[in-house]
Design a protein around this motif. Structure first.
Motif, mmCIF file in Angstrom:
data_model
loop_
_atom_site.group_PDB
_atom_site.id
_atom_site.type_symbol
_atom_site.label_atom_id
_atom_site.label_comp_id
_atom_site.label_asym_id
_atom_site.label_seq_id
_atom_site.Cartn_x
_atom_site.Cartn_y
_atom_site.Cartn_z
ATOM 1 N N PRO A 179 0.804 -1.234 0.000
ATOM 2 C CA PRO A 179 0.000 0.000 0.000
ATOM 3 C C PRO A 179 0.836 1.283 0.000
ATOM 4 O O PRO A 179 0.498 2.239 -0.699
ATOM 5 C CB PRO A 179 -0.824 -0.120 1.281
ATOM 6 C CG PRO A 179 -0.947 -1.589 1.504
ATOM 7 C CD PRO A 179 0.366 -2.169 1.027
ATOM 8 N N ASN A 180 1.923 1.296 0.751
ATOM 9 C CA ASN A 180 2.744 2.514 0.772
ATOM 10 C C ASN A 180 3.448 2.728 -0.574
ATOM 11 O O ASN A 180 3.676 3.863 -0.979
ATOM 12 C CB ASN A 180 3.741 2.502 1.927
ATOM 13 C CG ASN A 180 4.751 1.385 1.835
ATOM 14 O OD1 ASN A 180 4.507 0.364 1.185
ATOM 15 N ND2 ASN A 180 5.870 1.546 2.506
ATOM 16 N N ASN A 221 0.867 4.256 -2.870
ATOM 17 C CA ASN A 221 0.715 5.680 -2.541
ATOM 18 C C ASN A 221 1.854 6.504 -3.119
ATOM 19 O O ASN A 221 1.638 7.619 -3.599
ATOM 20 C CB ASN A 221 0.617 5.878 -1.029
ATOM 21 C CG ASN A 221 -0.712 5.419 -0.488
ATOM 22 O OD1 ASN A 221 -1.717 5.429 -1.191
ATOM 23 N ND2 ASN A 221 -0.727 5.006 0.767
#
Length: 59
Positions: free
Chosen positions: A46-47, A50
């Protein structure tokens, strides 16, 4: 998120393999994201997703 899945969000009108190749080329051109193309896994954390959104914008 799977790398091909993410690539298809950026390039929805081309084949999945070609979409990944185009996304990989974009990632290689961005110095902060180039390391993502050398990972041996088929998903982004997820990071990482992002970070891609911050540098390339949302699809």
């Amino acid at each position: 998120m799977g790398r091909t899945e993410l690539a298809q969000h950026y390039f929805p009108y081309i084949q999945p393999q070609n979409a990944w190749q185009k996304l990989r080329a974009l990632l290689r051109d961005e110095p902060a994201l180039a390391y993502l193309t050398t990972l041996r896994r088929r998903t982004f954390l997820p990071n990482e997703v992002n970070m891609i959104f911050q540098h390339l914008g949302r699809p």
